[in-house]
Motif scaffolding. Structure first.
Motif, PDB file in Angstrom:
ATOM      1  N   MET A   1       0.860  -1.202   0.000  1.00 25.58           N
ATOM      2  CA  MET A   1       0.000   0.000   0.000  1.00 25.58           C
ATOM      3  C   MET A   1       0.887   1.240   0.000  1.00 25.58           C
ATOM      4  N   ARG A   2       1.012   1.917  -1.116  1.00 22.80           N
ATOM      5  CA  ARG A   2       1.862   3.121  -1.137  1.00 22.80           C
ATOM      6  C   ARG A   2       1.212   4.221  -0.314  1.00 22.80           C
ATOM      7  N   ASN A   3       2.053   5.146   0.175  1.00 21.20           N
ATOM      8  CA  ASN A   3       1.511   6.172   1.056  1.00 21.20           C
ATOM      9  C   ASN A   3       0.943   7.367   0.285  1.00 21.20           C
ATOM     10  N   LEU A   4      -0.176   7.134  -0.375  1.00 25.51           N
ATOM     11  CA  LEU A   4      -0.835   8.204  -1.115  1.00 25.51           C
ATOM     12  C   LEU A   4      -1.676   9.014  -0.140  1.00 25.51           C
ATOM     13  N   VAL A   5      -1.666  10.334  -0.286  1.00 27.90           N
ATOM     14  CA  VAL A   5      -2.383  11.186   0.671  1.00 27.90           C
ATOM     15  C   VAL A   5      -3.377  12.076  -0.070  1.00 27.90           C
ATOM     16  N   VAL A   6      -4.626  12.040   0.374  1.00 25.77           N
ATOM     17  CA  VAL A   6      -5.645  12.883  -0.263  1.00 25.77           C
ATOM     18  C   VAL A   6      -5.396  14.358   0.076  1.00 25.77           C
ATOM     19  N   ASP A   7      -5.962  15.238  -0.735  1.00 22.78           N
ATOM     20  CA  ASP A   7      -5.773  16.685  -0.559  1.00 22.78           C
ATOM     21  C   ASP A   7      -7.016  17.258   0.146  1.00 22.78           C
ATOM     22  N   ALA A   8      -6.839  17.642   1.412  1.00 26.91           N
ATOM     23  CA  ALA A   8      -7.965  18.106   2.235  1.00 26.91           C
ATOM     24  C   ALA A   8      -8.624  19.349   1.643  1.00 26.91           C
ATOM     25  N   GLU A   9      -7.815  20.283   1.132  1.00 27.35           N
ATOM     26  CA  GLU A   9      -8.356  21.537   0.579  1.00 27.35           C
ATOM     27  C   GLU A   9      -9.218  21.270  -0.647  1.00 27.35           C
ATOM     28  N   ARG A  10      -8.715  20.372  -1.486  1.00 26.12           N
ATOM     29  CA  ARG A  10      -9.420  20.080  -2.742  1.00 26.12           C
ATOM     30  C   ARG A  10     -10.768  19.407  -2.450  1.00 26.12           C
ATOM     31  N   LEU A  11     -10.766  18.485  -1.491  1.00 32.33           N
ATOM     32  CA  LEU A  11     -12.020  17.816  -1.112  1.00 32.33           C
ATOM     33  C   LEU A  11     -12.999  18.839  -0.538  1.00 32.33           C
ATOM     34  N   TRP A  12     -12.491  19.727   0.330  1.00 28.35           N
ATOM     35  CA  TRP A  12     -13.362  20.728   0.963  1.00 28.35           C
ATOM     36  C   TRP A  12     -13.955  21.651  -0.090  1.00 28.35           C
ATOM     37  N   SER A  13     -13.132  22.026  -1.042  1.00 33.34           N
ATOM     38  CA  SER A  13     -13.630  22.946  -2.076  1.00 33.34           C
ATOM     39  C   SER A  13     -14.716  22.259  -2.932  1.00 33.34           C
ATOM     40  N   ASP A  14     -14.557  20.977  -3.200  1.00 36.39           N
ATOM     41  CA  ASP A  14     -15.624  20.241  -3.911  1.00 36.39           C
ATOM     42  C   ASP A  14     -16.904  20.181  -3.078  1.00 36.39           C
ATOM     43  N   LEU A  15     -16.747  19.922  -1.775  1.00 34.20           N
ATOM     44  CA  LEU A  15     -17.930  19.840  -0.901  1.00 34.20           C
ATOM     45  C   LEU A  15     -18.689  21.165  -0.908  1.00 34.20           C
ATOM     46  N   MET A  16     -17.939  22.274  -0.847  1.00 31.88           N
ATOM     47  CA  MET A  16     -18.593  23.591  -0.804  1.00 31.88           C
ATOM     48  C   MET A  16     -19.228  23.922  -2.161  1.00 31.88           C
ATOM     49  N   GLU A  17     -18.558  23.533  -3.252  1.00 31.70           N
ATOM     50  CA  GLU A  17     -19.130  23.793  -4.584  1.00 31.70           C
ATOM     51  C   GLU A  17     -20.431  23.018  -4.773  1.00 31.70           C
ATOM     52  N   ALA A  18     -20.415  21.746  -4.362  1.00 33.81           N
ATOM     53  CA  ALA A  18     -21.643  20.931  -4.498  1.00 33.81           C
ATOM     54  C   ALA A  18     -22.744  21.508  -3.610  1.00 33.81           C
ATOM     55  N   ALA A  19     -22.379  21.986  -2.421  1.00 32.05           N
ATOM     56  CA  ALA A  19     -23.380  22.488  -1.473  1.00 32.05           C
ATOM     57  C   ALA A  19     -24.059  23.760  -1.982  1.00 32.05           C
ATOM     58  N   ALA A  20     -23.401  24.449  -2.923  1.00 28.87           N
ATOM     59  CA  ALA A  20     -24.008  25.665  -3.479  1.00 28.87           C
ATOM     60  C   ALA A  20     -25.179  25.312  -4.404  1.00 28.87           C
ATOM     61  N   ILE A  21     -25.216  24.071  -4.884  1.00 27.93           N
ATOM     62  CA  ILE A  21     -26.314  23.651  -5.768  1.00 27.93           C
ATOM     63  C   ILE A  21     -27.475  23.208  -4.866  1.00 27.93           C
ATOM     64  N   GLY A  22     -28.424  24.116  -4.686  1.00 27.67           N
ATOM     65  CA  GLY A  22     -29.516  23.868  -3.745  1.00 27.67           C
ATOM     66  C   GLY A  22     -29.218  24.422  -2.364  1.00 27.67           C
ATOM     67  N   GLY A  23     -28.186  25.256  -2.273  1.00 31.17           N
ATOM     68  CA  GLY A  23     -27.799  25.843  -0.987  1.00 31.17           C
ATOM     69  C   GLY A  23     -28.927  26.693  -0.399  1.00 31.17           C
ATOM     70  N   LYS A  92     -24.618  19.856   4.304  1.00 32.17           N
ATOM     71  CA  LYS A  92     -23.678  19.800   3.187  1.00 32.17           C
ATOM     72  C   LYS A  92     -22.981  18.447   3.067  1.00 32.17           C
ATOM     73  N   PHE A  93     -23.139  17.555   4.055  1.00 29.92           N
ATOM     74  CA  PHE A  93     -22.240  16.406   4.146  1.00 29.92           C
ATOM     75  C   PHE A  93     -22.925  15.051   3.982  1.00 29.92           C
ATOM     76  N   ASP A  94     -24.183  14.946   4.387  1.00 31.67           N
ATOM     77  CA  ASP A  94     -24.902  13.670   4.315  1.00 31.67           C
ATOM     78  C   ASP A  94     -24.974  13.238   2.851  1.00 31.67           C
TER      79      ASP A  94
END
Ligand code: GLV
Ligand code: MN
Ligand code: MN
Length: 419
Positions: A1-23, A92-94
């Motif tokens: 299992m290589r040590n790949l690390v997700v990007d917290a900022e990028r995930l957060w920005s996607d969550l906020m962008e999606a939340a604007a649709i029907g915000g 925004k998260f469920d």
């Protein structure tokens, strides 16, 4: 299992962008399934996936699969995802977290040039919430053979619009028959929606199963009458019967403490006029417990309460059970992959049984499945104030990615190959 690390900022920005649709003004999201807002978030998600080079297909229940090829494309994919529909006063998260964390995980793999052994797919299941069309988890239920496609397509919303017609209207009825899409495994990341992880200071919930859920629809019928001219002893007040039923559902849950829960979440009073004694009430009942035998006992108590409460009031009452999702235990190998992934990242974990229903509960009938929880602030969900922090979301996405890679590695090992 290589040590790949997700990007917290990028995930957060996607969550906020999606939340604007029907915000919503209060910071939540109202994106009911198969509405135009659902179409918008689907289009947005599809474009994101295609920009990553994924192939997006849609089945005839509207469920979306975004595929990245692996080394062995003859194998069924390892899938991960959740749902993009929300409650009317949802957060925004469920659901969104599970889909967008899977997207972030794939983005991390693409950037690293990491090729999995099995293909992997991100899934957006249609109508998890059941807020517009009951029952909930409709598409995953059809996928798992719990409901037939035709029965599900014929479900109507409170305005009489059918699921099938709404799906056509947003242009997301795909060609593939729902259920003809084998999976090697399914992983779903979700917010806990309850207080346990936060209270105990844990980062990650290793979800070992989901409690059982039963939904009922009740119709209480009395007689419309003038509020001023009808003496109290001559009334057949459907709302009075309904009110006593609400109280009884609460009592039934308390009588099966500590694990039982019971709720009347929706009521329609007719004609709903201040100077008419209500002649008809429609209401819903939601009963949940981790054991089927206890649900049986709660159901017996509910059935008995109907005539006991309504007969003395001169009311007619009918009840239909419209959903029965039995308790689920997740696949030990998938749970082991979640546990290994959380341990490798050094997170504090605890085993947990989900109080909420999830698509994973139905998918578990047809594919090895497990879930991952992250804490919900104050345990609040199905509420516009629902919140999990950027770091908590990223921790969940990290465990999701590594659980999928761990499972992929096990598949490769079983076949005598290294990914
Ligand atoms: C879905 O959110 C449910 O648990 O009702
Ligand atoms: Mn959900
Ligand atoms: Mn929900």
């Amino acid at each position: 299992m290589r040590n790949l690390v997700v990007d917290a900022e990028r995930l957060w920005s996607d969550l906020m962008e999606a939340a604007a649709i029907g915000g919503t003004a209060k910071g939540g999201v109202c994106r009911l399934t198969l509405t135009d807002l659902d179409r918008q978030v689907r289009d947005w998600f599809k474009a994101r996936c295609e920009a990553l080079g994924l192939t997006v297909t849609v089945d005839d229940m509207g469920t979306m699969f975004a595929r990245r090829a692996g080394q062995r494309n003859d194998l069924p994919p390892i899938a991960f995802g959740s749902h993009l529909d929300t409650q009317p006063t949802g957060g925004k998260f469920d659901g969104a977290l599970g889909v967008l964390a899977a997207l972030e995980a794939v983005r991390t793999l693409v950037e690293a040039g990491y090729e999995t052994y099995a293909p992997i797919e991100i899934v957006n299941w249609t109508n998890e919430e059941g807020a517009r069309f009951a029952p909930s988890m409709t598409a995953s239920g059809v996928f798992a053979g719990v409901f037939t496609r035709d029965w599900a397509a014929a479900r109507t919303d409170r305005d009489g619009v059918s699921f099938g017609a709404a799906l056509e209207a947003i242009g997301y009825r795909g060609e593939e028959p729902c259920g003809r899409h084998p999976l090697s495994a399914f992983f779903e990341l979700h917010i806990e929606q309850g207080p346990i992880l936060e209270m105990e200071g844990k980062d990650i919930g290793v979800v070992t199963g989901v409690q059982g859920l039963r939904w009922y629809e009740v119709l209480v019928t009395g007689q419309d009458a003038h509020t001023g001219a009808t003496p109290m002893h001559m009334r057949r007040n459907a709302l009075l019967g309904a009110a006593r039923l609400v109280d009884r559902v609460d009592a039934i849950a308390l009588a099966h403490a500590p694990l039982a829960v019971g709720t009347v979440g929706m009521m329609e009073v007719r004609p709903n006029s201040r100077n008419v004694v209500p002649g008809e009430v429609f209401l819903t009942v939601d009963l949940r417990h981790p054991e089927s035998a206890v649900l049986d006992s709660m159901e017996r108590a509910l059935v008995a309460s109907l005539s006991e409460i309504c007969d003395p009031l001169g009311l007619r009452v009918s009840m239909e059970r419209i959903a029965d999702a039995p308790p689920v235990r997740f696949d030990p190998d998938c749970v082991a992959s979640v546990r290994a992934a959380a341990a490798a990242a050094g997170y504090a974990t605890r085993d947990i049984v989900s109080g909420a229903g999830h698509d994973a509960a139905y998918v578990a009938r047809v594919a090895p499945t497990a879930m991952i929880f992250v804490p919900s602030r104050g345990g609040i969900s199905h509420n516009e104030a629902e919140f999990s922090s950027k770091e908590q979301c990223a921790a969940g996405a990290q465990v999701l990615l590594q659980a999928v890679l761990d499972y992929d590695r096990r598949l490769a090992e079983r076949a005598g190959r290294e990914p």
